[in-house]
Write an enzyme that holds these catalytic residues in place. Sequence first.
Site, PDB file in Angstrom:
ATOM      1  N   ASP A  92       0.832  -1.209   0.000  1.00  0.00           N
ATOM      2  CA  ASP A  92       0.000   0.000   0.000  1.00  0.00           C
ATOM      3  C   ASP A  92       0.865   1.257   0.000  1.00  0.00           C
ATOM      4  O   ASP A  92       0.635   2.196   0.773  1.00  0.00           O
ATOM      5  CB  ASP A  92      -0.959   0.003   1.193  1.00  0.00           C
ATOM      6  N   ASN A 125       0.776   7.199   3.108  1.00  0.00           N
ATOM      7  CA  ASN A 125       1.345   6.255   4.070  1.00  0.00           C
ATOM      8  C   ASN A 125       2.825   6.499   4.345  1.00  0.00           C
ATOM      9  O   ASN A 125       3.532   5.612   4.796  1.00  0.00           O
ATOM     10  CB  ASN A 125       1.136   4.823   3.582  1.00  0.00           C
ATOM     11  N   ASP A 134       1.434   2.466   8.585  1.00  0.00           N
ATOM     12  CA  ASP A 134       0.222   1.736   8.194  1.00  0.00           C
ATOM     13  C   ASP A 134       0.562   0.456   7.438  1.00  0.00           C
ATOM     14  O   ASP A 134       0.653   0.424   6.208  1.00  0.00           O
ATOM     15  CB  ASP A 134      -0.717   2.599   7.353  1.00  0.00           C
TER      16      ASP A 134
END
Length: 700
Positions: free
Chosen positions: A513, A518, A531
């Site tokens: 991700d 992030n 995260d």
Amino acid sequence: MATVSKCTGTLRDLQLALQLKIEELRQRDALIDELELELDTKDDLIRQLQIELDRYRSSSQQALSSQETANTGAAVQTAFASDEPLRIKRQAISAEPSGLDPAKLTDVTLTSYLKTKESGELIQKALMNNDFMKHLEHGQILTIMDCMYPTTLSKGCCVIQEGDDGSTVYVLEEGMVEVTKQGKTLCTIGPGKVFGELAILYNCTRTASVTALTDIKLWAIDRQNFQTIMMRSGVIKHSQYMDFLRSIPSFQSLPEDGLSKLADVLEETHYGDSDYIIRQGATGDTFFIISEGQVKVSQQNSPSDEQVTVTTLSKGDWFGEQALKGEDVRTASYTAVGDVTCLVIDRESFKQLIGGLDEVKKKQCENNEVKEKLQAEADFFSSVSLNDFNTICTLGMGGFSRVELVQLKNETNRSFALKVLKKRHIVDTSQQGHILSERHIMMEAHSPFIVRLYRTFKDSKFLYMLLEACLGGELWTLLRDKGSFDDSTTRFYTGCVIEALAFLHTRGIIYRDLKPENIILDNRGYAKLVDFGFAKKVGLGKKTWTFCGTPEYVAPEIILNKGHDSSADCWSLGILIFELLSGSPPFSGSDPMMTYNIILRGIDMIEFPKKITKSAATLIKRLCRDNPSERIGNQKNGVKDIQKHKWFEGFNWEGLRQGNIDPPYTPTVDGPQDNSNFDYFPLDTDGPPPDEESGWDLEF
């Protein structure tokens, strides 16, 4: 003499005309350069105005949140709602974990449904003409067609209801349907068309309704069967290729991850009866494994002699092995006996892939001083409880979590980030596995480029993760305010991300991700990954199949459900570099399905902005190769290949690791309670809204 003079005059006239043309073209080029410069200036002005508009919206909404007159606030919010903000935070998507065990896929029986020749041809043509389905392998399309089941609906019946969860894709054979959104007609669809395809990738809310305008006949397949077909064909093929490679003596010493990468890069090549595969005397760089059929091997001692058959090779046999070691003069001819299929790899691909992973980053915490420090840290946090902390403010909000800035009651000079997750939402979305994986990976991730997780807590309704507080703000916010970064700035932040990914990949962990949202800055301005909800330890040379990630950053093999590994992070790294340099990702559509279709067209279909330099563009394109085995960072030298790329020439990697180089931006942080680098969130003194207890418990 007159003729010579006439020719000279004609030549002089042509030269003059040519000079005039050259001058005219030069003036046109100068005008084009001037107009392009003017266009770039206007683009920069538009970007600055959009940034100012974003700031104005943000400050207006903050001011409104402090007012007591909710009606006035609602009215102004509605006025702003008509304009989409320049940059909004993107939500990641995660499919529910598949119940399919890759090791048992060969035992799964697929149900086929009888079709007429005409129906089969219509379905096949519809799938081949669909922007998404046309990227599937021919064999997969045939199997999908075979497994589609029939259904009929009467005029006025609803096929798809807007707002419902969807899991089925349809091909319309007879009749007409109407597509509506919020009561407005978008279009009508006739026979031979596919619709509802996003639902077979992951559980999604239908964004439009589809209603039968006449009596209709449909063919349908659900997500579970679609994913079984996609996974099974890939797993069986990969397993067969691995078996072939393991049977070759020269390859038996290679590690599993090396063999797996070779299996991924093998190409199927088909030959007809009597076709030459190799001619004696030719030079070659290609190695062949026979997967179907037979190959005749013949030699001739001199050009005047006839070819003499030496032997016949069959399925599982190989030839041309010397070509992988260097320039090879073929010593025999190889011809197909009937139809033949060979798996082929060339010397360059072999050299790129084989050589082992980067060992440099595999060093564990062998230093006794570091071990003692980590043990003392673990002992300290094992003795604290939630009651030992005061909440200062909320740093961020998510769909089912929030992050609060907290400090120890008896040690106010130390602050932490406390991530609070709703257990009920985790259960409802089947994310228990992801949460446990996040905890396990982060507790072991002792890298200066990854946010530390110190301790976790739980109660009947919530899970809590006590994290390192990085008060420099999010990279996403900085990018939003700046519009885009220059090469030097992008290199620094990308360098931090590469160090984090290198730490993970050499331990068999994929992140999945990567995006500016992030990446967070610490007090110095160094970037760290945060995260880890989608991170997973798959092991070296292994793959996983769960669809997850942010649409603009998802690699093509995830979309096509081919199975993915750490190479998906290399793809996302290319997207990140493009976005940091230009201000927006290269692949973006009005909805996720359109974004995925644009991704499947490939990076070569994207026009790069002028502000992305040639060396940066080259790196991005090498990171975003469609074939994962061809991506830089996923080959024999691992991350070293990225670090040695021309775009990083002169970059001080050791200085970055030691924290000795100055970051491009140093945030202002006035103490452990300063939240000024984060978007404003009022502290909810009453705590989160009440949630039902989940009935789910775990060691957390």
